[in-house]
Design a protein around this motif. Structure first.
Motif, PDB file in Angstrom:
ATOM      1  N   ALA A 222       0.825  -1.212   0.000  1.00  0.00           N
ATOM      2  CA  ALA A 222       0.000   0.000   0.000  1.00  0.00           C
ATOM      3  C   ALA A 222       0.859   1.262   0.000  1.00  0.00           C
ATOM      4  O   ALA A 222       0.538   2.245  -0.674  1.00  0.00           O
ATOM      5  CB  ALA A 222      -0.954  -0.007   1.190  1.00  0.00           C
ATOM      6  N   GLU A 223       1.955   1.235   0.751  1.00  0.00           N
ATOM      7  CA  GLU A 223       2.841   2.400   0.786  1.00  0.00           C
ATOM      8  C   GLU A 223       3.415   2.684  -0.610  1.00  0.00           C
ATOM      9  O   GLU A 223       3.475   3.831  -1.054  1.00  0.00           O
ATOM     10  CB  GLU A 223       4.021   2.144   1.744  1.00  0.00           C
ATOM     11  CG  GLU A 223       3.631   1.730   3.152  1.00  0.00           C
ATOM     12  CD  GLU A 223       3.348   2.925   4.058  1.00  0.00           C
ATOM     13  OE1 GLU A 223       3.868   4.007   3.767  1.00  0.00           O
ATOM     14  OE2 GLU A 223       2.591   2.752   5.034  1.00  0.00           O
ATOM     15  N   ILE A 224       3.824   1.613  -1.282  1.00  0.00           N
ATOM     16  CA  ILE A 224       4.435   1.760  -2.603  1.00  0.00           C
ATOM     17  C   ILE A 224       3.372   2.127  -3.641  1.00  0.00           C
ATOM     18  O   ILE A 224       3.576   3.013  -4.479  1.00  0.00           O
ATOM     19  CB  ILE A 224       5.112   0.429  -3.034  1.00  0.00           C
ATOM     20  CG1 ILE A 224       6.097  -0.071  -1.969  1.00  0.00           C
ATOM     21  CG2 ILE A 224       5.772   0.567  -4.415  1.00  0.00           C
ATOM     22  CD1 ILE A 224       7.340   0.710  -1.778  1.00  0.00           C
ATOM     23  N   LEU A 225       2.227   1.457  -3.566  1.00  0.00           N
ATOM     24  CA  LEU A 225       1.177   1.723  -4.555  1.00  0.00           C
ATOM     25  C   LEU A 225       0.628   3.142  -4.405  1.00  0.00           C
ATOM     26  O   LEU A 225       0.307   3.800  -5.396  1.00  0.00           O
ATOM     27  CB  LEU A 225       0.047   0.688  -4.428  1.00  0.00           C
ATOM     28  CG  LEU A 225      -1.101   0.844  -5.415  1.00  0.00           C
ATOM     29  CD1 LEU A 225      -0.606   0.948  -6.852  1.00  0.00           C
ATOM     30  CD2 LEU A 225      -2.083  -0.321  -5.298  1.00  0.00           C
ATOM     31  N   PHE A 226       0.552   3.617  -3.179  1.00  0.00           N
ATOM     32  CA  PHE A 226       0.095   4.987  -2.937  1.00  0.00           C
ATOM     33  C   PHE A 226       0.985   5.972  -3.704  1.00  0.00           C
ATOM     34  O   PHE A 226       0.504   6.821  -4.455  1.00  0.00           O
ATOM     35  CB  PHE A 226       0.118   5.266  -1.431  1.00  0.00           C
ATOM     36  CG  PHE A 226      -0.151   6.699  -1.079  1.00  0.00           C
ATOM     37  CD1 PHE A 226      -1.413   7.250  -1.266  1.00  0.00           C
ATOM     38  CD2 PHE A 226       0.850   7.503  -0.553  1.00  0.00           C
ATOM     39  CE1 PHE A 226      -1.665   8.585  -0.935  1.00  0.00           C
ATOM     40  CE2 PHE A 226       0.612   8.821  -0.219  1.00  0.00           C
ATOM     41  CZ  PHE A 226      -0.654   9.366  -0.415  1.00  0.00           C
ATOM     42  N   GLU A 227       2.295   5.806  -3.537  1.00  0.00           N
ATOM     43  CA  GLU A 227       3.233   6.696  -4.243  1.00  0.00           C
ATOM     44  C   GLU A 227       3.094   6.540  -5.750  1.00  0.00           C
ATOM     45  O   GLU A 227       3.087   7.526  -6.493  1.00  0.00           O
ATOM     46  CB  GLU A 227       4.679   6.371  -3.864  1.00  0.00           C
ATOM     47  CG  GLU A 227       5.050   6.804  -2.472  1.00  0.00           C
ATOM     48  CD  GLU A 227       6.484   6.381  -2.136  1.00  0.00           C
ATOM     49  OE1 GLU A 227       7.309   6.261  -3.059  1.00  0.00           O
ATOM     50  OE2 GLU A 227       6.756   6.172  -0.927  1.00  0.00           O
ATOM     51  N   ASN A 228       2.996   5.300  -6.194  1.00  0.00           N
ATOM     52  CA  ASN A 228       2.927   5.065  -7.634  1.00  0.00           C
ATOM     53  C   ASN A 228       1.624   5.566  -8.235  1.00  0.00           C
ATOM     54  O   ASN A 228       1.591   6.041  -9.360  1.00  0.00           O
ATOM     55  CB  ASN A 228       3.128   3.581  -7.956  1.00  0.00           C
ATOM     56  CG  ASN A 228       4.602   3.260  -8.140  1.00  0.00           C
ATOM     57  OD1 ASN A 228       5.398   4.150  -8.465  1.00  0.00           O
ATOM     58  ND2 ASN A 228       4.970   2.012  -7.941  1.00  0.00           N
ATOM     59  N   PHE A 229       0.552   5.475  -7.478  1.00  0.00           N
ATOM     60  CA  PHE A 229      -0.736   5.966  -7.982  1.00  0.00           C
ATOM     61  C   PHE A 229      -0.659   7.479  -8.203  1.00  0.00           C
ATOM     62  O   PHE A 229      -1.075   7.997  -9.247  1.00  0.00           O
ATOM     63  CB  PHE A 229      -1.862   5.617  -6.997  1.00  0.00           C
ATOM     64  CG  PHE A 229      -3.223   5.899  -7.560  1.00  0.00           C
ATOM     65  CD1 PHE A 229      -3.886   4.939  -8.317  1.00  0.00           C
ATOM     66  CD2 PHE A 229      -3.835   7.134  -7.367  1.00  0.00           C
ATOM     67  CE1 PHE A 229      -5.141   5.205  -8.872  1.00  0.00           C
ATOM     68  CE2 PHE A 229      -5.080   7.409  -7.917  1.00  0.00           C
ATOM     69  CZ  PHE A 229      -5.730   6.441  -8.664  1.00  0.00           C
ATOM     70  N   LEU A 230      -0.084   8.169  -7.243  1.00  0.00           N
ATOM     71  CA  LEU A 230       0.044   9.623  -7.386  1.00  0.00           C
ATOM     72  C   LEU A 230       0.969   9.984  -8.562  1.00  0.00           C
ATOM     73  O   LEU A 230       0.713  10.930  -9.307  1.00  0.00           O
ATOM     74  CB  LEU A 230       0.546  10.246  -6.092  1.00  0.00           C
ATOM     75  CG  LEU A 230      -0.390  10.069  -4.875  1.00  0.00           C
ATOM     76  CD1 LEU A 230       0.182  10.790  -3.667  1.00  0.00           C
ATOM     77  CD2 LEU A 230      -1.807  10.557  -5.155  1.00  0.00           C
ATOM     78  N   ARG A 231       2.019   9.184  -8.738  1.00  0.00           N
ATOM     79  CA  ARG A 231       2.896   9.409  -9.893  1.00  0.00           C
ATOM     80  C   ARG A 231       2.121   9.212 -11.191  1.00  0.00           C
ATOM     81  O   ARG A 231       2.233  10.011 -12.119  1.00  0.00           O
ATOM     82  CB  ARG A 231       4.062   8.423  -9.870  1.00  0.00           C
ATOM     83  CG  ARG A 231       5.093   8.760  -8.837  1.00  0.00           C
ATOM     84  CD  ARG A 231       6.178   7.708  -8.759  1.00  0.00           C
ATOM     85  NE  ARG A 231       7.185   8.186  -7.844  1.00  0.00           N
ATOM     86  CZ  ARG A 231       8.170   9.009  -8.211  1.00  0.00           C
ATOM     87  NH1 ARG A 231       8.313   9.374  -9.475  1.00  0.00           N
ATOM     88  NH2 ARG A 231       9.025   9.450  -7.320  1.00  0.00           N
ATOM     89  N   LYS A 232       1.366   8.139 -11.229  1.00  0.00           N
ATOM     90  CA  LYS A 232       0.623   7.796 -12.445  1.00  0.00           C
ATOM     91  C   LYS A 232      -0.317   8.930 -12.858  1.00  0.00           C
ATOM     92  O   LYS A 232      -0.334   9.330 -14.021  1.00  0.00           O
ATOM     93  CB  LYS A 232      -0.171   6.507 -12.188  1.00  0.00           C
ATOM     94  CG  LYS A 232      -1.070   6.071 -13.315  1.00  0.00           C
ATOM     95  CD  LYS A 232      -0.269   5.495 -14.461  1.00  0.00           C
ATOM     96  CE  LYS A 232      -1.165   5.210 -15.648  1.00  0.00           C
ATOM     97  NZ  LYS A 232      -0.376   4.897 -16.844  1.00  0.00           N
TER      98      LYS A 232
END
Lengths: 105, 412
Positions: B307-317
């Motif tokens: 979740a920590e990683i996906l949160f960052e990646n979602f915002l990047r996306k």
């Protein structure tokens, strides 16, 4: 990594005898690999499984699991255990020149 | 309005909802979460129910307690995901459109996958503890059991929380001792793996524990059927093991929704990029938690780190940036070992569980691959951390990527 002679060719294998590079494999190596696993004669049914595994690996990039082989090749689990006693996924993968299936975590 | 749809409101889906809801501008984003039922289960607690340590009430809360305001919540079965059309079809025919989709539909036990498992013996002298109903039924059975041979059988890998079956037999050893019937109970641990656990060092260490606790270990047993008329499990190659009480860890599979939508592998897990958590097939679809096809444990700690990683990646996306390949398969599991003690393991895709110390700021180090009272305390405290902090997306003092600090490399 060790080198080994199979069907007249020298190939690289890991410490458990799995081919290091699946592309080195040719079907005429299968009988010799099978003998190492205690299978003296490869039948058409054995080859059906091995060819399926090669094809599936080529398409999916992953060594198929027993469930995958059962679902997609039509060979039942009971038959897979009869063909490749004790560990069908591992034994068939070795004979098919694929790597050792990834352990579970 | 841009639309984000999250499928599944379990551990992974709920954490993502809370994190993204706090970060995304409510004037620009509508977030919808869909689940088929209203109850959130604290799944790590199921293990304790058979031994009367927790009851059903200790492991359930309404899902709505964990949804931030402004979320569109839909309680409904999901019929289909149409990823090429960016649509999700619900059971009642309603269609949700999305710009981004997060799949967090988890994994479930499938007892019907094993011939004979759900026959006459099911919930008579055959039980699972991966469902709350199974755990409660087993608790009722154990209360009046006079002893005999208890077999714990893992049908096939992979399973959710691969340490839970070990914890179960460790706790059973303790519980039967407390009941004064340990000398009347034979415990056998039957696994398809070549050892007690999946990775060599931990497998050896945990195998020694089984031996110390007088629990028999049978490895390389691939279960083909249950003969409940004769109380036996039979392997695909004809080996038989008899039981009086069978505690089964059935086949685990992802949701049928994934299969219906043509998005899964043979176990209905979704092909996912191991480092970014983006779907391998659809760039606006992300996958998290037990629903992924990745070679790490299916466990709450993993969902949390993802979740920590996906949160960052979602915002990047959504800002048009490149995704960061940062997820390393990190897992962190307390293993309850009975008699008020526990063991801790910490590992990732590349580093297997190693002994040493696990630093935790403010609380102190826990011991890795060693049995301590502090590890037991960590395990029991976690329930309140889960309900009050983790699900709400709070920052915990544990890094999402595994850290080598404190770990000891061993000579093989």
């Amino acid at each position: 990594m060790a080198m080994k002679n199979l069907a007249g060719k020298t190939v690289e294998v890991n410490d458990e005898g799995f081919l290091a590079n699946p592309n080195d494999w040719t079907e005429d190596m299968a009988p010799e690999l099978a003998k190492e696993e205690g299978i003296n004669t490869l039948t058409e049914q054995h080859l059906k499984v091995i060819r399926f595994m090669r094809q599936d690996y080529k398409e999916k990039g992953q060594i198929p699991t027993i469930r995958r082989i059962k679902n997609a090749s039509g060979v039942g689990v009971q038959d897979l255990y009869a063909l490749f006693p004790e560990g069908p996924a591992k034994k068939a993968a070795k004979i098919a020149g694929l790597g050792k299936p990834v352990g579970c975590v | 309005m841009k639309k984000l749809v999250i499928l599944g409101a379990g551990t992974a889906g709920t954490i993502m909802l809370n994190k993204l809801s706090a970060a995304l501008d409510k004037k620009e984003w509508q977030i919808t979460i869909v689940d088929q039922n209203e109850t959130h289960y604290y799944q790590p607690g199921f293990l304790f129910i058979p031994f009367g340590i927790y009851t059903r009430d200790d492991v359930i809360k309404p899902r709505r307690d964990f949804f931030p305001s402004g979320t569109e919540v839909i309680i409904s079965p999901i019929e289909l995901i149409l990823p090429a059309e960016n649509k999700v079809k619900l059971a009642n025919g309603k269609v949700l459109n999305y710009d981004y989709l997060i799949i967090a539909t988890g994994t479930q036990i499938r007892p019907e996958e094993l011939d004979g498992l759900t026959g006459d013996g099911w919930r008579q002298n055959i039980f699972d503890f991966y469902t709350v109903d199974g755990a409660v039924a087993l608790s009722n059975f154990l209360k009046y059991w006079k002893g005999g041979k208890m077999v714990l059988n893992i049908v096939e890998m992979p399973i959710k929380c691969p340490v839970a079956p070990l914890e179960f037999v460790f706790l059973a050893d303790w519980w039967f001792t407390e009941q004064g019937i340990r000398d009347k109970v034979e415990i056998e641990y039957v696994t398809p793996l070549p050892g007690a656990f999946t990775k060599p060092i931990a497998s050896k260490f945990l195998g020694q524990f089984l031996e110390k606790k007088n629990i028999n270990l049978t490895t390389d047993f691939s279960t083909g059927k249950v003969d409940s008329g004769n109380n036996k499990i039979v392997s695909w190659d004809g080996k038989e093991i008899s039981y009086d009480l069978l505690v089964t860890i059935p086949t685990n599979m992802g949701s049928d929704l994934i299969a219906r939508s043509g998005m899964g592998d043979d176990l209905n897990y979704v092909p996912t990029d191991p480092k970014t958590l983006q779907s391998k097939n659809y760039e606006n679809v992300f996958v998290i938690g037990d629903a992924v096809d990745l070679p790490t444990s299916k466990a709450g700690s993993v969902a949390h780190f993802e979740a920590e990683i996906l949160f960052e990646n979602f915002l990047r996306k959504i800002e048009g940036r490149k995704l960061e390949p940062k997820f390393d398969g990190h897992a962190n599991c307390f293993i309850e070992s009975g008699f008020g003690k526990g063991i801790l393991i910490d590992f990732n895709y590349d580093v297997e569980p190693l002994p040493g110390k696990f630093p935790l700021p403010g609380i102190g180090p826990f011991s890795l691959l060693q049995e301590t009272r502090m590890n037991h305390w960590g395990k029991m405290t976690f329930r309140s951390v889960y309900w009050n902090l983790l699900l709400k997306g709070a920052e915990l003092p544990v890094e999402s990527q595994m850290n080598m600090a404190g770990k000891m490399r061993m000579q093989q």
